[in-house]
Write a protein that holds these residues in place. Sequence first.
Motif, PDB file in Angstrom:
ATOM      1  N   ILE A  90      46.877  33.902  40.645  1.00 57.96           N
ATOM      2  CA  ILE A  90      47.706  35.108  40.645  1.00 57.96           C
ATOM      3  C   ILE A  90      47.171  36.121  39.629  1.00 57.96           C
ATOM      4  CG2 ILE A  90      50.017  36.004  40.116  1.00 57.96           C
ATOM      5  CD1 ILE A  90      51.167  33.457  41.336  1.00 57.96           C
ATOM      6  N   SER A  91      46.680  35.645  38.493  1.00 59.60           N
ATOM      7  CA  SER A  91      46.112  36.550  37.485  1.00 59.60           C
ATOM      8  C   SER A  91      44.883  37.273  38.007  1.00 59.60           C
ATOM      9  CB  SER A  91      45.756  35.778  36.223  1.00 59.60           C
ATOM     10  OG  SER A  91      46.885  35.186  35.659  1.00 59.60           O
ATOM     11  N   ILE A  92      44.047  36.565  38.744  1.00 57.40           N
ATOM     12  CA  ILE A  92      42.867  37.205  39.340  1.00 57.40           C
ATOM     13  C   ILE A  92      43.299  38.269  40.344  1.00 57.40           C
ATOM     14  CG2 ILE A  92      40.874  36.790  40.840  1.00 57.40           C
ATOM     15  CD1 ILE A  92      40.604  34.052  39.415  1.00 57.40           C
ATOM     16  N   ILE A  93      44.291  37.937  41.151  1.00 57.29           N
ATOM     17  CA  ILE A  93      44.793  38.903  42.134  1.00 57.29           C
ATOM     18  C   ILE A  93      45.393  40.117  41.427  1.00 57.29           C
ATOM     19  CG2 ILE A  93      46.586  39.261  43.886  1.00 57.29           C
ATOM     20  CD1 ILE A  93      46.049  36.392  44.811  1.00 57.29           C
ATOM     21  N   LEU A  94      46.164  39.890  40.359  1.00 51.48           N
ATOM     22  CA  LEU A  94      46.760  41.011  39.619  1.00 51.48           C
ATOM     23  C   LEU A  94      45.691  41.881  38.958  1.00 51.48           C
ATOM     24  CD1 LEU A  94      49.920  39.446  37.940  1.00 51.48           C
ATOM     25  CD2 LEU A  94      49.843  41.166  39.749  1.00 51.48           C
ATOM     26  N   ALA A  95      44.646  41.264  38.445  1.00 56.98           N
ATOM     27  CA  ALA A  95      43.561  42.044  37.837  1.00 56.98           C
ATOM     28  C   ALA A  95      42.878  42.913  38.891  1.00 56.98           C
ATOM     29  CB  ALA A  95      42.546  41.116  37.174  1.00 56.98           C
ATOM     30  N   PHE A  96      42.645  42.368  40.073  1.00 59.38           N
ATOM     31  CA  PHE A  96      42.027  43.135  41.145  1.00 59.38           C
ATOM     32  C   PHE A  96      42.938  44.269  41.608  1.00 59.38           C
ATOM     33  CE2 PHE A  96      40.899  43.719  45.691  1.00 59.38           C
ATOM     34  CZ  PHE A  96      39.624  44.221  45.496  1.00 59.38           C
ATOM     35  N   LYS A  97      44.227  43.991  41.725  1.00 63.06           N
ATOM     36  CA  LYS A  97      45.179  45.037  42.121  1.00 63.06           C
ATOM     37  C   LYS A  97      45.260  46.127  41.055  1.00 63.06           C
ATOM     38  CE  LYS A  97      47.952  42.242  45.164  1.00 63.06           C
ATOM     39  NZ  LYS A  97      48.745  42.748  46.244  1.00 63.06           N
ATOM     40  N   GLY A  98      45.195  45.734  39.791  1.00 59.23           N
ATOM     41  CA  GLY A  98      45.175  46.720  38.716  1.00 59.23           C
ATOM     42  C   GLY A  98      43.942  47.605  38.790  1.00 59.23           C
ATOM     43  N   TYR A  99      42.806  47.007  39.116  1.00 59.77           N
ATOM     44  CA  TYR A  99      41.576  47.776  39.286  1.00 59.77           C
ATOM     45  C   TYR A  99      41.716  48.776  40.436  1.00 59.77           C
ATOM     46  CZ  TYR A  99      36.822  48.841  40.738  1.00 59.77           C
ATOM     47  OH  TYR A  99      35.686  49.497  41.120  1.00 59.77           O
ATOM     48  N   LEU A 100      42.297  48.339  41.554  1.00 58.08           N
ATOM     49  CA  LEU A 100      42.487  49.247  42.686  1.00 58.08           C
ATOM     50  C   LEU A 100      43.470  50.361  42.362  1.00 58.08           C
ATOM     51  CD1 LEU A 100      42.496  46.737  45.671  1.00 58.08           C
ATOM     52  CD2 LEU A 100      40.640  48.212  44.878  1.00 58.08           C
ATOM     53  N   ILE A 101      44.512  50.053  41.593  1.00 56.14           N
ATOM     54  CA  ILE A 101      45.446  51.094  41.151  1.00 56.14           C
ATOM     55  C   ILE A 101      44.712  52.117  40.300  1.00 56.14           C
ATOM     56  CG2 ILE A 101      47.417  51.517  39.612  1.00 56.14           C
ATOM     57  CD1 ILE A 101      48.618  48.896  40.676  1.00 56.14           C
TER      58      ILE A 101
END
Length: 129
Positions: A90-101
């Motif tokens: 989930i942390s990896i997914i959140l980091a990727f979503k943060g990058y896309l934001i």
Amino acid sequence: MCIATAISLLMILICAMATYGAYKQHAAWIIPFFCYQIFDFALNTLVAISVLVYPSTIQDYLRQLTNCPYKEEIMSVNPTCLVVIILLFISIILAFKGYLINCVWNCYRYINGRNNSDVLVYITTNDTA
């Protein structure tokens, strides 16, 4: 089924608006997609918090699954280790979503700054007085 179809059509519309806004350089068209990304990030953060607060729910959820291909292997893993693996995922997914934001926000700022009329003007004359 109707609600899922409506949500899917709305997401296609929001993505099309963001694409059109980026292509035609209309910053206001990017905002709905940005708001969706923030909402999605917040929901995923709540999932991570719920896994942290209630780690036993993972085992309960796995017991309820009927067609999971590796259900027995996952159930045999130590629950603490399983929570750590899920939180890492989930942390990896959140980091990727943060990058896309961040990418969408930078696109919005770029288009907003490009269309901004506040341009510095330097006046040069030959007047020595």
